[in-house]
Design an enzyme around this catalytic site. Structure first.
Site, PDB file in Angstrom:
ATOM      1  N   ASP A 138      -1.724 -10.993   8.347  1.00 59.24           N
ATOM      2  CA  ASP A 138      -1.508 -10.119   7.194  1.00 59.24           C
ATOM      3  C   ASP A 138      -0.556  -9.037   7.683  1.00 59.24           C
ATOM      4  OD1 ASP A 138      -1.519  -8.678   4.889  1.00 59.24           O
ATOM      5  OD2 ASP A 138      -3.622  -8.062   4.996  1.00 59.24           O
ATOM      6  N   HIS A 195       3.268 -12.279  -5.830  1.00 55.09           N
ATOM      7  CA  HIS A 195       2.265 -12.531  -4.793  1.00 55.09           C
ATOM      8  C   HIS A 195       1.958 -14.036  -4.774  1.00 55.09           C
ATOM      9  CE1 HIS A 195      -1.018 -11.846  -2.069  1.00 55.09           C
ATOM     10  NE2 HIS A 195      -0.934 -10.526  -2.204  1.00 55.09           N
ATOM     11  N   GLU A 203       5.470 -12.430   0.386  1.00 50.36           N
ATOM     12  CA  GLU A 203       5.833 -11.359  -0.537  1.00 50.36           C
ATOM     13  C   GLU A 203       7.148 -10.730  -0.072  1.00 50.36           C
ATOM     14  OE1 GLU A 203       2.101  -8.856  -0.872  1.00 50.36           O
ATOM     15  OE2 GLU A 203       1.421 -10.559   0.363  1.00 50.36           O
ATOM     16  N   ARG A 245       0.814  -1.213   0.000  1.00 57.02           N
ATOM     17  CA  ARG A 245       0.000   0.000   0.000  1.00 57.02           C
ATOM     18  C   ARG A 245       0.851   1.269   0.000  1.00 57.02           C
ATOM     19  NH1 ARG A 245      -2.633  -3.906   2.814  1.00 57.02           N
ATOM     20  NH2 ARG A 245      -4.859  -4.174   2.315  1.00 57.02           N
TER      21      ARG A 245
END
Length: 340
Positions: free
Chosen positions: A247, A178, A302, A81
């Site tokens: 996450d 990913h 990732e 992000r």
């Protein structure tokens, strides 16, 4: 047996053929990638003389197009992000169209994950090279960016992914794969596997999963240095926070050492990167799976520069200069128990 590379059709995308490439080495291990989104399709190794898939994947292109989980895809220009979809570069503020609330995720809706790459390979080699160009006019970032993603399968069962970027103007460049792993195949749960992460701190994020600019020392539920069983950590996580999955982004302090490893009964997959971040995400990428919360079929890993690095001092350098091409390398080595 010499190593070989072949390709077969895997559907079409925006009027262009999509290809699935297979690299096979002398051990009969196979690395499979798609031209669509430079996707890591599968990694198959031999376990007791039988093929074992290590990468969660779909059987049809349509499933890759429909999934929101970016399964196996190359993502970017910038993975992760960017807060408020905004950053400054060379004194200029860039405001991009947000695609994750008010933020930008994985470079936006016109990123690498939406491209069908052109492929090139030597049939007797060990590398498939995939190339595309991101246009500033399409994704809003400064500069037209030529991206080359090379997938290599070595003789010792190492998958090496190399990312190379050349730009027409200073821009941001931090792509990654990913990929979702399950060393026992996608039908099994990953909960019994072990996860090790070479990290003493995590990136602190707000309620939107955007970094706040600080790091923190992990509590027991987030500490994977001792290579615990994933289920044990999920139990700790539920007790500590009430959350049912991960996450999170870990800070890799020493790029000269493995970033981490995923371990099953038959062997382990060892991760290495020349960047400073490792995001993990527990998931069930197939919406058709009826699973109990906390029971997971895949773990996304990732390897990248820390997310939102352009907006935080000390998070790493995601800038690609017009006169200085950059190359990043991620490696994933499978080591079977018989060869450890």
């Amino acid at each position: 047996m010499r190593r070989t590379i072949s390709k077969v059709p895997f559907g079409s995308y925006q009027g262009e053929p999509v290809w699935r490439y297979t690299i096979e080495n002398a051990r009969h291990s196979q690395l499979q990638v798609l031209s669509y989104a430079a996707t890591w399709y599968d990694f198959i190794v031999q376990v007791d003389g039988q093929p074992q898939s290590l990468v969660w994947h779909f059987e049809t292109l349509d499933d890759y197009l429909k999934t929101p989980y970016q399964v196996g895809k190359t993502i970017g220009r910038v993975a992760g992000r960017i807060g408020h979809a905004q950053f400054q570069l060379n004194g200029q503020t860039y405001q991009l169209p947000p695609n994750d609330g008010q933020h930008l995720l994985h470079g936006g809706d016109h990123g690498l994950q939406t491209h069908n790459f052109a492929g090139h390979f030597d049939p007797t080699g060990d590398t498939v090279t995939l190339t595309t160009t991101l246009l500033s006019a399409e994704d809003g970032f400064p500069g037209d960016l030529k991206v080359t993603v090379s997938y290599r399968l070595t003789a010792d069962d190492t998958v090496q992914i190399t990312y190379h970027g050349v730009t027409s103007a200073d821009t941001l460049f931090d792509p990654t794969c990913h990929v979702y792993f399950n060393l026992n195949g996608g039908a099994a749960l990953i909960n019994s596997q072990q996860l090790g992460i070479n990290s003493t701190k995590l990136v602190h994020t707000d309620q939107d999963k955007v970094p706040t600019g600080v790091f923190y020392v992990p509590s027991p539920a987030y500490d994977f240095r001792a290579q615990p069983v994933i289920q044990a950590q999920l139990d700790r996580l539920s007790q500590e926070t009430g959350q049912l999955g991960y996450d999170d982004c870990y800070v890799i302090d020493h790029q000269s050492e493995p970033a981490g490893r995923l371990v099953a009964a038959h062997g382990q997959l060892i991760f290495n990167t020349d960047r400073n971040g490792m995001v993990i995400f527990t998931a069930n990428p197939d919406h058709g799976q009826a699973t109990t919360a906390g029971k997971y079929h895949a773990l996304a890993v990732e390897l990248q520069t820390l997310p939102d690095a352009i907006n935080h001092h000390g998070f790493g350098d995601p800038i690609l200069r017009v006169d200085t091409p950059r190359t990043f390398i991620n490696q994933y080595r499978y080591v079977g128990n018989q060869t450890r």
